[in-house]
Design a protein around this motif. Structure first.
Motif, PDB file in Angstrom:
ATOM      1  N   UNK A 141      37.925  26.822  32.221  1.00 40.45           N
ATOM      2  CA  UNK A 141      37.954  25.656  31.334  1.00 40.45           C
ATOM      3  C   UNK A 141      36.714  25.615  30.446  1.00 40.45           C
ATOM      4  N   UNK A 142      35.533  25.791  31.049  1.00 36.82           N
ATOM      5  CA  UNK A 142      34.291  25.711  30.277  1.00 36.82           C
ATOM      6  C   UNK A 142      34.206  26.845  29.258  1.00 36.82           C
ATOM      7  N   UNK A 143      34.530  28.070  29.674  1.00 34.61           N
ATOM      8  CA  UNK A 143      34.383  29.208  28.773  1.00 34.61           C
ATOM      9  C   UNK A 143      35.389  29.142  27.638  1.00 34.61           C
ATOM     10  N   UNK A 144      36.577  28.613  27.895  1.00 38.73           N
ATOM     11  CA  UNK A 144      37.544  28.434  26.817  1.00 38.73           C
ATOM     12  C   UNK A 144      37.000  27.461  25.775  1.00 38.73           C
ATOM     13  N   UNK A 145      36.372  26.385  26.226  1.00 36.94           N
ATOM     14  CA  UNK A 145      35.750  25.436  25.282  1.00 36.94           C
ATOM     15  C   UNK A 145      34.616  26.117  24.514  1.00 36.94           C
ATOM     16  N   UNK A 146      33.833  26.941  25.212  1.00 38.32           N
ATOM     17  CA  UNK A 146      32.755  27.665  24.527  1.00 38.32           C
ATOM     18  C   UNK A 146      33.319  28.573  23.439  1.00 38.32           C
ATOM     19  N   UNK A 147      34.403  29.269  23.733  1.00 36.98           N
ATOM     20  CA  UNK A 147      34.994  30.178  22.749  1.00 36.98           C
ATOM     21  C   UNK A 147      35.484  29.432  21.514  1.00 36.98           C
ATOM     22  N   UNK A 165      25.439  23.897  21.461  1.00 37.70           N
ATOM     23  CA  UNK A 165      26.511  24.794  21.040  1.00 37.70           C
ATOM     24  C   UNK A 165      27.018  24.376  19.662  1.00 37.70           C
ATOM     25  N   UNK A 166      26.236  24.665  18.622  1.00 40.78           N
ATOM     26  CA  UNK A 166      26.684  24.313  17.269  1.00 40.78           C
ATOM     27  C   UNK A 166      27.934  25.096  16.889  1.00 40.78           C
ATOM     28  N   UNK A 167      28.766  24.498  16.079  1.00 34.24           N
ATOM     29  CA  UNK A 167      30.005  25.143  15.649  1.00 34.24           C
ATOM     30  C   UNK A 167      29.953  25.449  14.159  1.00 34.24           C
ATOM     31  N   UNK A 168      30.613  26.530  13.785  1.00 34.69           N
ATOM     32  CA  UNK A 168      30.696  26.895  12.373  1.00 34.69           C
ATOM     33  C   UNK A 168      31.654  25.947  11.674  1.00 34.69           C
TER      34      UNK A 168
END
Length: 750
Positions: A596-602, A363-366
Motif C-alpha cells: 500500500x505504501x509503496x504504491x502511493x510512493x510510486x 515526497x514532492x510530486x511533479x
C-alpha cells in the motif's frame, strides 16, 4: 640569398620551436581525458568478501554513546544521509574520528536521488561569470571542474564522461558557443575530459537522427560527467561504514541535548520502525539535512529565520528512442530562458529540469503543467515526424534544490548554488546549499570547521585525504569486468553490464546470491522486470549489505526502477516484497502495508492513480494483491486508465476502422469532417471530445484544410485525440512563477 635565409640560425630556431610545440601539443592531446582503471588478471577473480555490521549492531553502538564513558562518546554525529551528510561521514571517518550518521528516512531518499544525474562545472555559471564579471561564479565553476575529475576517479564504475550536444540554428551562435566551450575546456586545464568540437549539420543528424533539421546549421559538442546519484550515495555510506563509521537509516532526531551553558552535547533520537527512543552523546553535531535544514535550526533556536528556500526541479523519463545512447543534448535557451538537458541514462532518456519555488515536503510530486512544459520543450527540438506524447512519460519526479537564501537580500536575489557553513551559538554546525558535484569539497570544509569548533585536533590522524579515497566497489573494478561475470555465471550481457556499473567489484557478491534460472541461457539472473536488467539477487544484497528496510528503499534507491519506469516498478513490487519478506521475516500484515505504501510512493513518481500490477508467474501473489489492496478493482482490470505508451488498446484500431467503413459506404471510402464528429460521438472513448480539441488536432495533423478524410487519416486523428487533454496550454502564469528564481543560479540539475 634565399638558401641562406632558409637555413639561417633564426629560421632553424623557429622551426625547432614550432616542431617542439606541435609535438608537445600532440603528446598532451593523446594523453588527455579521464584515466581508466588498469585491467589486470586479478580483476577476473572476486575480491575479498566484506559483510558490513548489521543495523542492530549500529543501533547498539549509538546507544552505547550515552553510557557516560568518554571512550564510547562520539566525536561527531551527522544528521542527514544525503550526498552532503554521507560525504562528511566519509571525510571524518577517514581522519580517524569516531563518527555516526542518522537519517530520518533512507539514504538518498530526498534531493540526492532526484538530480539531473550530471557531474558538471556548469556552463551557465561560466557564462554569468564572463558576462557580469562575477568572480564568485568563476570560483564555483573552477571548483566544480576540479571536483568533477575527483568524482570520476573515486567511483569510476558509477560515473562516466558524457558528450553533450548544443544544436545551433543561427550562424552567429557558432563563434559564441565555440568560444564559451573552449573557455570551459581551458578552465578545466589538465583535468579536462575531452576537447569540445564543432559538428557539421550532416554529422549532427547522423548522431542525433531525431533532431529537428529545419534551420539547423551545425552543433557543438562538449564533455561533462554523468553518474548514478542514489547508488553513489549508497556507496558513500558503505565506504564510511568500512572506514569505521556507524550509520542508521529510519532514525530521526527528535530533540537536541544541551548542557548548562546551552551548548549541544548530543541528541535524542527515535527508531521510526519500532518507535524506540534513546539519547546519543557526541562532541559535535552536524546538520546536513538539505532542504530540511531549517527544521533542525528551528529545533535549536525557535526564533531562527530560514536560510534555505527550496526550488522544485521536475524531471521526466522517456523511452530510450528519444535520444542516442552515447550523447546528450542541451537546450541553452528554452521558451522561458531555462536550460533543459536531454540525457541518456540507465537505458532511458531523462529530460529536465524546471525551476519553481516550492514548499518543503518529504515526497514532492511533479506537477502536471510542469510535465507538459517539458514535453513541449522536447517537441521543439525533435523532428516533426516524432510525436511527443504524454503516454511516453515513464516516470516523473520532483526534487527540492536546497538553494541558500541570503536573509539580507530582497526576494530571491540571494539564491545561489554555493554552499554555506554556519555555527550557531549553541554549537550546531550547519552545512547547506551546494550541489552533487562539489559534495566532497563541501564535506572537507565542514569537517575542517568541525575539528576547529569542537576541539578535535588531537583525535584526528591528519588532514583530509578523500581526494584519494576510492569508494567501496572501485578497487578491483575495470571496464571489462562484466565479461568475467558473464563467463563465470552465465548472464545476459545487459545484466552483467548493469551489475558491473552499479556495484563495481561488489557485483561478485551480488551474484553469489543469485539463483539458477532453470533455462539453457542465461544460467543465473532471474529478472524482476523483463524490460530491465535488475535481478532478484539485488534485492537480497540490498537487504543484507546496504541497509534496505522497505520495498521503497529497494525499487527507488538501490535498483532505480521507479525512476526508469513507474509502472514496471509496480509490476515488480509483489516479487520484491516477497523476497524482502523472506529476508526480514515479514508477516502478511507487513506485506500489505509495504504494498500500500509503496504504491502511493510510486504515484509521486508519475504512476497513474488507477494503475495496478500486471499478473506475474506467481499467481498466488497476484491473488493476494487483488484481494488485499483496496486500491485495485476485483477483476484486476482498469477502465479508463488515461494515457499509455501505446496509442491504442488491442482491437481498438479494428473497431475504429469498422465504425469508419459503416458511415462511409456511400462516399467512396471517405468521410466528411462533420460526419466524422458524429461518428466519434458514438464511440465511448471519444464521446467527450470538445470542438476546440478537435480543431487543434486537425491543425496538428495537417488535415485542417481538407473537407474529407480517408480511413488512415481518421485513425491518425483518433490517435491524436487520445492525447488532446495534454495539448499545450497557456504558460504565462507558470512562466512568471518559474522565473522568480534567476535561471543562471539554478544550474542544470540538483
Amino acid at each position: 640569398m634565399l638558401r641562406r635565409s632558409l637555413f639561417s640560425r633564426r629560421a632553424l630556431t623557429y622551426v625547432s620551436a614550432g616542431t617542439l610545440a606541435v609535438a608537445g601539443s600532440g603528446y598532451y592531446y593523446l594523453n588527455s581525458g579521464p584515466a581508466f582503471p588498469v585491467s589486470t588478471r586479478e580483476s577476473r577473480r572476486p575480491p575479498p568478501s566484506w559483510l558490513p555490521p548489521s543495523r542492530a549492531q549500529n543501533l547498539s553502538a549509538l546507544k552505547a554513546s550515552s553510557s557516560g564513558s568518554e571512550d564510547t562518546k562520539l566525536d561527531l554525529l551527522i544528521v542527514g544521509g544525503g550526498a552532503t551528510g554521507a560525504g562528511v561521514a566519509v571525510d571524518a571517518a577517514s581522519r580517524g574520528l569516531k563518527v555516526a550518521l542518522v537519517e530520518r528516512d533512507d539514504f538518498s531518499s530526498g534531493t540526492s536521488s532526484k538530480s539531473t544525474k550530471l557531474v558538471h562545472g556548469g556552463v551557465r555559471y561560466l557564462q554569468k561569470a564572463v558576462i557580469e564579471l562575477d568572480y564568485e561564479q568563476y570560483k564555483l565553476v573552477k571548483e566544480a571542474l576540479h571536483e568533477r575529475r575527483i568524482f570520476l576517479q573515486t567511483a569510476p564504475y558509477l560515473s562516466n564522461m558524457l558528450p553533450i550536444m548544443l544544436p545551433i540554428y543561427k550562424y552567429w551562435q557558432i563563434p559564441y558557443y565555440w568560444a564559451g566551450c573552449k573557455m570551459y575546456d581551458m578552465l578545466a586545464g589538465k583535468e579536462n575530459m575531452e576537447s569540445s568540437y564543432l559538428m557539421s549539420k550532416g554529422k549532427a543528424l547522423e548522431t542525433f537522427p531525431m533532431l529537428k533539421s529545419d534551420g539547423l546549421v551545425g552543433a557543438l559538442v562538449y564533455y561533462d560527467g554523468q553518474h548514478n546519484d542514489a547508488r553513489m550515495n549508497v556507496a558513500l555510506v558503505m565506504t564510511a561504514v568500512k572506514l569505521g563509521a556507524t550509520v542508521a537509516n529510519k532514525v530521526e532526531v527528535t530533540k537536541l541535548l544541551k548542557n548548562a551553558d546551552g551548548k549541544i552535547e548530543g541528541t535524542r533520537v527515535r527508531d521510526n520502525l519500532t518507535g524506540e527512543e534513546w539519547e546519543v552523546r557526541a562532541r559535535g553535531v552536524i546538520n546536513a539535512t538539505g532542504p530540511f535544514t531549517d527544521a533542525l535550526l528551528t529545533m535549536d533556536d525557535p526564533s531562527h529565520k530560514p536560510i534555505v528556500q527550496p526550488s522544485s526541479g521536475v524531471h521526466i523519463t522517456l523511452p530510450n528512442y528519444y535520444s542516442p545512447r552515447t550523447m546528450g543534448l542541451l537546450d541553452p535557451a528554452t521558451s522561458d530562458g531555462r536550460v533543459i538537458f536531454f540525457l541518456p541514462w540507465e537505458g532511458g532518456t531523462i529530460a529536465g529540469t524546471t525551476d519553481v519555488p516550492a514548499p518543503v515536503e518529504r515526497e514532492p510530486r511533479a506537477a502536471e503543467d510542469e510535465i507538459r512544459w517539458l514535453l513541449e520543450e522536447v517537441r521543439r527540438y525533435l523532428s516533426p515526424d516524432i510525436r511527443v506524447r504524454r503516454g511516453d512519460v515513464l516516470s516523473a519526479w520532483s526534487g527540492l534544490r536546497p538553494l541558500v537564501r541570503n536573509p539580507a537580500a530582497s526576494r530571491t536575489e540571494g539564491l545561489v548554488r554555493n554552499h554555506m557553513i554556519h555555527v550557531s551559538p549553541s554549537g550546531l554546525l550547519t552545512i547547506a546549499g551546494g550541489k552533487w558535484t562539489t559534495y566532497r569539497a563541501m564535506a572537507e570544509e565542514a569537517v575542517d570547521k568541525a575539528v576547529e569548533t569542537f576541539g578535535l585536533e588531537s583525535r584526528t590522524t591528519g588532514g583530509c585525504v578523500t581526494e584519494n579515497v576510492r569508494l567501496v566497489g572501485s578497487h578491483a573494478w575495470n571496464r571489462n569486468m562484466f565479461i568475467s561475470l558473464i563467463q563465470r555465471y552465465g548472464l545476459d550481457t545487459d545484466v552483467a553490464k548493469h551489475l558491473s556499473n552499479s556495484y563495481g567489484d561488489r557485483a561478485w557478491t551480488v551474484l553469489s546470491l543469485a539463483q539458477p534460472t532453470s533455462e539453457h541461457w542465461p544460467l543465473h539472473g532471474i529478472r524482476l522486470s523483463p524490460q530491465y536488467p535488475f535481478i532478484e539477487a539485488e534485492v537480497r544484497y540490498a537487504v543484507r549489505h546496504e541497509y534496505a528496510l522497505t520495498a521503497t528503499d529497494v525499487i527507488s534507491r538501490r535498483l532505480r526502477l521507479s525512476f526508469l519506469n513507474a509502472q514496471a516498478a509496480l509490476d515488480a513490487l509483489p516479487r520484491v516484497i516477497d523476497i524482502m519478506a523472506e529476508e526480514l521475516n515479514w508477516n502478511t500484515a507487513r506485506k500489505r502495508e509495504e504494498l500500500t505504501y509503496t504504491t502511493r510512493f510510486l504515484q509521486s513518481m508519475g504512476l497513474q492513480p488507477a494503475a495496478v500490477p500486471m499478473p506475474s508467474s506467481s499467481q498466488s501473489w497476484w491473488r493476494w494483491v487483488r484481494n488485499n489492496l483496496v486500491l485495485l478493482p476485483a477483476n484486476g482490470k482498469v477502465s479508463n486508465v488515461g494515457y499509455g505508451r501505446a496509442q491504442f488498446n488491442p482491437g481498438e484500431v479494428d473497431s475504429l476502422r469498422e465504425a469508419f467503413i459503416e458511415r462511409s459506404k456511400d462516399s467512396a471510402g471517405r468521410l466528411a469532417k462533420e460526419t466524422m464528429r458524429e461518428v466519434l460521438q458514438h464511440i465511448p472513448a471519444y464521446a467527450g471530445v470538445r470542438t476546440k480539441d478537435f480543431e487543434y488536432v486537425l491543425e496538428e495533423t495537417g488535415l485542417a484544410g481538407q473537407k474529407e478524410v480517408d480511413v488512415d487519416e481518421f485513425v491518425e486523428i483518433c490517435a491524436e485525440l487520445k492525447d488532446v487533454s495534454f495539448a499545450p496550454v497557456s504558460r504565462a502564469a507558470a512562466k512568471n512563477l518559474r522565473l522568480v528564481i534567476p535561471v543562471e543560479k539554478s544550474g542544470g540539475g540538483v
